[in-house]
Every structure is written in C-alpha cells, then in structure tokens.
Design an enzyme around this catalytic site. Sequence first.
Site, PDB file in Angstrom:
ATOM      1  N   SER A 208       0.833  -1.204   0.000  1.00  0.00           N
ATOM      2  CA  SER A 208       0.000   0.000   0.000  1.00  0.00           C
ATOM      3  C   SER A 208       0.871   1.259   0.000  1.00  0.00           C
ATOM      4  CB  SER A 208      -0.903   0.038   1.230  1.00  0.00           C
ATOM      5  OG  SER A 208      -1.739  -1.089   1.272  1.00  0.00           O
TER       6      SER A 208
HETATM    7  N1  SAH Z   1      -1.198  -4.774   4.224  1.00  0.00           N
HETATM    8  C1  SAH Z   1      -0.475  -5.027   3.002  1.00  0.00           C
HETATM    9  C2  SAH Z   1      -1.287  -4.653   1.773  1.00  0.00           C
HETATM   10  C3  SAH Z   1      -1.526  -5.855   1.010  1.00  0.00           C
HETATM   11  S1  SAH Z   1      -2.614  -5.785  -0.357  1.00  0.00           S
HETATM   12  C4  SAH Z   1       0.887  -4.367   2.983  1.00  0.00           C
HETATM   13  O1  SAH Z   1       1.168  -3.567   3.880  1.00  0.00           O
HETATM   14  O2  SAH Z   1       1.685  -4.655   2.091  1.00  0.00           O
HETATM   15  C5  SAH Z   1      -3.920  -6.823   0.229  1.00  0.00           C
HETATM   16  C6  SAH Z   1      -3.558  -8.239   0.617  1.00  0.00           C
HETATM   17  O3  SAH Z   1      -4.776  -8.871   1.049  1.00  0.00           O
HETATM   18  C7  SAH Z   1      -3.004  -9.116  -0.515  1.00  0.00           C
HETATM   19  O4  SAH Z   1      -1.798  -9.663  -0.110  1.00  0.00           O
HETATM   20  C8  SAH Z   1      -4.079 -10.197  -0.682  1.00  0.00           C
HETATM   21  O5  SAH Z   1      -3.539 -11.470  -1.032  1.00  0.00           O
HETATM   22  C9  SAH Z   1      -4.714 -10.228   0.701  1.00  0.00           C
HETATM   23  N2  SAH Z   1      -6.076 -10.764   0.780  1.00  0.00           N
HETATM   24  C10 SAH Z   1      -7.091 -10.613  -0.101  1.00  0.00           C
HETATM   25  N3  SAH Z   1      -8.192 -11.258   0.341  1.00  0.00           N
HETATM   26  C11 SAH Z   1      -7.858 -11.839   1.531  1.00  0.00           C
HETATM   27  C12 SAH Z   1      -8.566 -12.646   2.468  1.00  0.00           C
HETATM   28  N4  SAH Z   1      -9.838 -13.029   2.274  1.00  0.00           N
HETATM   29  N5  SAH Z   1      -7.907 -13.059   3.566  1.00  0.00           N
HETATM   30  C13 SAH Z   1      -6.609 -12.698   3.799  1.00  0.00           C
HETATM   31  N6  SAH Z   1      -5.888 -11.940   2.940  1.00  0.00           N
HETATM   32  C14 SAH Z   1      -6.499 -11.512   1.824  1.00  0.00           C
END
Ligand code: SAH
Length: 213
Positions: A64
């Site tokens: 992000s």
């Molecule tokens: N917090 C992260 C942002 C990641 S983007 C950072 O700081 O880098 C969002 C993430 O959510 C992705 O890695 C994706 O695989 C995950 N995601 C999507 N749906 C999900 C779910 N149902 N349960 C857990 N993770 C999920």
Amino acid sequence: MEDSYQHKGLRKKLTEEIRRKGISDENVLAAINKVPRHLFMDSGFIKFAYRDQAFPIAAGQTISQPYTVAFQTQLLDVKPMHKVLEIGTGSGYQAAVLVEMGAKVYTIERQKDLYLMSQSLLGALHYRLHFFYGDGYLGLPTYGPFDRILITAAAPEIPEKLLDQLKPNGKLVIPLGESDSQVMTLIEKLGENEYKRSHHGLFVFVPMLGGKQ
Ligand code: SAH
C-alpha cells in the site's frame, strides 16, 4: 538488509510529506519513520521505496501507499497493547507499522507465498507478531475478541464474522466498495449489536477474495 543513512534520510522526508498531506498522529508518523520500507519491496522497485506510492509485490498484489497505511492506522486509533487483527498481510509493511505502534498484532494472508515471505522478512527484522495463512473473511475466532480490526483489501461488504470478533468499544477500518474505488469506512462497536459507521474518503485497494491460495 542494510538500513543506511541515505535510507533513513529519505524515510524522514517521506514522513514529513505524509504529515503535510494531513496525518497528525505523532505515534503514526514515528512508526512510518521507523519501518525500513525498502526492505519490503520487490528488488526492481527498491529505489522508489520512499516515494509515497503503492508498488507491485509478489503474487499480483501491492504494498500500500505509505499515506494510505498512515491514514488507516490513524483512523484505527491504535493504543499500546491493543490486540489488533489485520486482514491481508501482503508485504508485511502495515503489520510492521502496527507493531511499532505497540500493538499485539495478528495478521492473516490468503496467499501462501506472501504468508511465507512476510513471515521470514519480519522475523529477520525482529518484529514479533502472529502470522496466519487463511481466509480473512473468517477472522480468528479462537484468538479474538480484538480491540481493533484492519482490513487492507477492498471488500464489497462488511464481513459479519469480523464484527463478531470485535470487543465492545472496538473499532474496525475497512475500504468498502467494488473494484474501481472504495470508501474508507470506520465501524465503532458501541454495544453487543450497536454500531456507528462513518466515511473517510475514497481509496483504491486490491480486492479481498474468499478462500486460500
Ligand atoms: N497490508 C499489506 C497490503 C496488502 S494488499 C501491505 O502492507 O503490504 C492486500 C492483501 O490482502 C493481498 O496480499 C491479498 O492477497 C490479501 N487478501 C485478499 N483477500 C484476503 C482474504 N480473504 N484473507 C486474507 N488476505 C487476503
């Protein structure tokens, strides 16, 4: 895994940029100033680590934008020793920011490679938190209830099971909406079945998907 003076200098500039964009919580700004974001990036993007932008990471996901991480963290109102559940570990950057805030962090990722990568990186950086490979829609019923829940992927609706795992007076932050843009939404749990909802601007996240991969 070097964190040079140059990295520290760039990070300080990034922190001031985020302050100018409206983040005022000093604890959030201090956490952004501490986490070495360049170590969370894919090698091709390391030189851009201290730009206030989202970048691609493994498995078609993104790290992000720092402003967005700071905004969600400020809205979540994290206090030291809070038990915080994060949905979407991704690179682990947001989770590291939450640890720097003094929270006890539980984070769930549905993609196995990201779960493994973030776990080994944060371990190497000596961040102590709990990692889970699973579907964030289900939360962690046996580890709850939580003071705070943060969803870092775009959800079409508020996952009912996560509301159940929130303590009374707890707060949940979630980007709500379809793929093109989402409304940053704060849910405050006032009583057993009483919630207050407020809206905090538009953001763009990768989608929250069900199941594991
Ligand atoms: N917090 C992260 C942002 C990641 S983007 C950072 O700081 O880098 C969002 C993430 O959510 C992705 O890695 C994706 O695989 C995950 N995601 C999507 N749906 C999900 C779910 N149902 N349960 C857990 N993770 C999920």
